[in-house]
Design an enzyme around this catalytic site. Sequence first.
Site, PDB file in Angstrom:
ATOM      1  N   LYS A  31       0.842  -1.205   0.000  1.00  0.00           N
ATOM      2  CA  LYS A  31       0.000   0.000   0.000  1.00  0.00           C
ATOM      3  C   LYS A  31       0.867   1.241   0.000  1.00  0.00           C
ATOM      4  CE  LYS A  31       0.796   1.285   4.502  1.00  0.00           C
ATOM      5  NZ  LYS A  31       1.511   2.482   4.913  1.00  0.00           N
ATOM      6  N   ASP A  62      -2.777  -2.312   9.828  1.00  0.00           N
ATOM      7  CA  ASP A  62      -2.723  -2.249   8.362  1.00  0.00           C
ATOM      8  C   ASP A  62      -3.119  -3.567   7.694  1.00  0.00           C
ATOM      9  OD1 ASP A  62      -1.859   0.346   8.507  1.00  0.00           O
ATOM     10  OD2 ASP A  62       0.224  -0.068   7.937  1.00  0.00           O
TER      11      ASP A  62
HETATM   12  P1  ATP Z   1       3.975  -0.258   8.027  1.00  0.00           P
HETATM   13  O1  ATP Z   1       3.947   0.509   6.753  1.00  0.00           O
HETATM   14  O2  ATP Z   1       2.783  -1.166   8.247  1.00  0.00           O
HETATM   15  O3  ATP Z   1       4.308   0.538   9.243  1.00  0.00           O
HETATM   16  P2  ATP Z   1       6.488  -1.225   7.136  1.00  0.00           P
HETATM   17  O4  ATP Z   1       6.174  -1.518   5.704  1.00  0.00           O
HETATM   18  O5  ATP Z   1       7.217   0.022   7.443  1.00  0.00           O
HETATM   19  O6  ATP Z   1       5.158  -1.315   7.949  1.00  0.00           O
HETATM   20  P3  ATP Z   1       7.235  -3.972   7.490  1.00  0.00           P
HETATM   21  O7  ATP Z   1       7.899  -4.353   6.207  1.00  0.00           O
HETATM   22  O8  ATP Z   1       5.877  -4.458   7.745  1.00  0.00           O
HETATM   23  O9  ATP Z   1       7.307  -2.401   7.728  1.00  0.00           O
HETATM   24  O10 ATP Z   1       8.240  -4.441   8.626  1.00  0.00           O
HETATM   25  C1  ATP Z   1       8.312  -3.906   9.922  1.00  0.00           C
HETATM   26  C2  ATP Z   1       8.988  -4.950  10.822  1.00  0.00           C
HETATM   27  O11 ATP Z   1       8.079  -6.033  10.981  1.00  0.00           O
HETATM   28  C3  ATP Z   1      10.222  -5.564  10.220  1.00  0.00           C
HETATM   29  O12 ATP Z   1      11.371  -4.848  10.565  1.00  0.00           O
HETATM   30  C4  ATP Z   1      10.230  -6.973  10.787  1.00  0.00           C
HETATM   31  O13 ATP Z   1      10.999  -7.049  11.951  1.00  0.00           O
HETATM   32  C5  ATP Z   1       8.789  -7.240  11.178  1.00  0.00           C
HETATM   33  N1  ATP Z   1       8.105  -8.298  10.349  1.00  0.00           N
HETATM   34  C6  ATP Z   1       7.289  -9.245  10.837  1.00  0.00           C
HETATM   35  N2  ATP Z   1       6.795 -10.016   9.853  1.00  0.00           N
HETATM   36  C7  ATP Z   1       7.296  -9.549   8.706  1.00  0.00           C
HETATM   37  C8  ATP Z   1       7.135  -9.960   7.349  1.00  0.00           C
HETATM   38  N3  ATP Z   1       6.375 -10.990   6.993  1.00  0.00           N
HETATM   39  N4  ATP Z   1       7.782  -9.247   6.421  1.00  0.00           N
HETATM   40  C9  ATP Z   1       8.547  -8.189   6.788  1.00  0.00           C
HETATM   41  N5  ATP Z   1       8.747  -7.790   8.054  1.00  0.00           N
HETATM   42  C10 ATP Z   1       8.127  -8.458   9.020  1.00  0.00           C
END
Ligand code: ATP
Length: 311
Positions: free
Chosen positions: A10, A141
């Site tokens: 997203k 999310d």
């Molecule tokens: P958001 O935009 O929802 O705040 P994000 O995109 O910034 O999230 P994610 O890629 O969801 O961040 O990752 C945040 C943290 O979640 C990672 O640093 C990791 O430790 C943890 N995590 C748990 N499950 C997963 C997964 N399936 N893929 C990636 N990270 C994961």
Amino acid sequence: MTVTVRVPAKVNVQLGVGGLRADGFHDLANVFFAVALGDEVTATAGEPGTGVTLSCTGPDADAVPLDDSNLAARAARLLAAHHGLAATDVHLHIAKAIPVAGGMAGGSADGAAALVACDALWKLGTPAEVLLELAAELGSDVPFALVGGVALGRGRGEILEPLPVTGTYHWVFAVADGGLSTPAVFRECDRLREEAGTGSADTEVATPDADPALLAALADGDAVALAAVLTNDLQPAALSLRPALAATLRAGTEAGAIGALVSGSGPTCAFLAKDADAAEAVAAALRASGSCRAAHATHGPVPGAAVTAGE
Ligand code: ATP
């Protein structure tokens, strides 16, 4: 038995952040937009007694936890517990294209995909509204990754209202080196508000609401109008923690993007382009600029998590 689910990342075309609530969360007015850049989660029945196991491939695979904290594993367990299943022997393979800790809800996407994949693998037929409740338990999310399209998220982002949208929009995502912690970006947002003297509590900051001009642009299919009203209240905080992102935003804009913003909590930067060719040109210019690790042209909106293959 194997089931593969494709799930979108997203971008928030609007991310309005209210003040800090007593429970530690912020009220959000969040317009989520699902893009074709996405992950694939494949669920395979495991040998009895193996439990939930994980593997991951992709450029960021090393940054993905393969333990119980992985949202895909948590989703599988939550679904099994909801149905009172004794055995949860499943292997989940994540083919990861969504940048990790990039502000594109990649972990949430994998959680949503695992719910759909395990539901199909275990032939549970869980009603959509129950899957949405389980998704909201996993994280704010996660419900949107099930629904896809374009939706307004209120509360912590988990109360969703699908929004009317016309046409296809062309996006470019510039991936930064390393991630940003979402809680750290919210804390920086609060700190900047305190520093500016406006206050950061929910009694001091106006409750955010969806921008009518943005909703009209989406409904009309007007990319230029949408580009003019893209907003992200977390952007100053992301730029404060990662000043180099200013150069990335500038490089995309100079290359002809009609809109540019930090995606969610960052550090991925999102650019709106007027058509598919312009998006490819912006992506190529971003790669050449050296201001990002990778740049991907993609499009949206696309549907939420859905089974693509099974045998
Ligand atoms: P958001 O935009 O929802 O705040 P994000 O995109 O910034 O999230 P994610 O890629 O969801 O961040 O990752 C945040 C943290 O979640 C990672 O640093 C990791 O430790 C943890 N995590 C748990 N499950 C997963 C997964 N399936 N893929 C990636 N990270 C994961």
